[in-house]
Design an enzyme around this catalytic site. Structure first.
Site, short mmCIF file in Angstrom:
data_model
loop_
_atom_site.label_atom_id
_atom_site.label_comp_id
_atom_site.label_asym_id
_atom_site.label_seq_id
_atom_site.Cartn_x
_atom_site.Cartn_y
_atom_site.Cartn_z
N LYS A 1 0.86 -1.19 0.00
CA LYS A 1 0.00 0.00 0.00
C LYS A 1 0.89 1.24 0.00
CE LYS A 1 0.75 1.30 4.48
NZ LYS A 1 1.78 2.33 4.65
N ASP B 1 -1.36 -1.53 11.04
CA ASP B 1 -1.99 -1.41 9.72
C ASP B 1 -2.35 -2.76 9.10
OD1 ASP B 1 0.59 -2.21 9.22
OD2 ASP B 1 1.03 -0.66 7.75
#
Length: 270
Positions: free
Chosen positions: A8, A133
């Site tokens: 990401k 995350d």
């Protein structure tokens, strides 16, 4: 069963304040990109095992987040032994969330492989126990991450068709090092508001707060950002608290890229 955990990027990262628990409250947009590892998990009648190939991963295999994810589910669901193999491609300390993605995809594969039928929310709760995350990669869609980066709000942001170039300068930046130099502060404008404008405006408004302290320490990062803009990037930034710089391009950048001989580069379409 084999899947391909993806990286990401962070579209902006505002460090708001230090928390009483020592972590920081932040605001950032997490956006998935197509740079991937490969993860295979198979049931076995022999002893459980975890093997690695590709990039060298520090630490004992049993300390890897993938193995910890397996142990986490095994404790609650009495999973049988497995053979797990991770081929590591996404660099570490790069701000790309590769290790977190591997952990989340481990949970998702085990959920499918052993028909646990766990909903996304429950998988996210397990993922949060592995890293701030990790939970993002369960649903793997753009979100506005708040608090420690583990609470997600929907965001209406679609960059489909945009080209992205990621440049990893072949050195990591640890989370501890990155946070050691930051001065958190409340922003004048919310990141969600800034990202609602066209990407052509982001260059002057959407900031990763880690750049202020890390660019003087690692001048090559600022140089790479400048090179990405010189190539025609609409927006360029550091990703997360790691060393990867990326650029967003409306059209595919001209070839060849200037830094492929020196650094690790991935490019693709969002």
């Amino acid at each position: 069963m084999i899947q391909f955990p993806n990286a990401k990027i962070n579209l902006g990262l505002q460090l708001i304040e230090k928390r009483p628990d020592g972590f920081h409250n932040l605001v950032s947009c997490f956006y998935p990109v197509g740079w991937t590892d490969a993860l295979e998990i198979l049931p076995t009648t022999s002893e459980a095992s975890f093997t690695l190939s590709g990039l060298s991963v520090p630490g004992e295999p049993t300390q890897n987040l993938c193995w910890k994810a397996y142990e986490l589910l095994k404790k609650d669901y009495h999973l049988p032994a497995i053979q797990m193999h991770l081929h590591k491609v996404i660099p570490m300390g790069a701000g790309l969330g590769g290790g977190s993605a591997d952990a989340a995809f481990t949970l998702k594969i085990l959920n499918d492989l052993f028909t646990l039928s766990l909903p996304a929310e429950q998988l996210e709760n397990y993922a949060k126990q592995l890293g701030s995350d990790c939970a993002f990669f369960v649903q793997n869609k753009p979100v506005l991450a708040i608090e420690k980066g583990d609470v997600f709000k929907p965001i209406d942001l679609d960059l489909k068709g945009w080209h992205v170039v990621l440049v990893y300068p072949n050195f990591p930046i640890s989370t501890a090092e990155a946070y050691a130099g930051v001065l958190p502060q409340f922003p004048e404008n919310s990141l969600k508001t800034l990202l609602a404008h066209e990407p052509t405006t982001w260059k002057d408004t959407v900031v990763n707060d880690f750049e202020a302290s890390l660019f003087p320490k690692y001048p090559v990062l600022k140089e790479l950002k400048g090179q990405l803009y010189a190539m025609g990037a609409t927006y360029a930034s550091m990703s997360g608290s790691g060393s990867t710089m990326y650029g967003l391009f409306k059209e595919a950048p001209a070839q060849p890229l200037p830094f492929t001989a020196e650094y690790s580069v991935w490019q693709g379409v969002l």
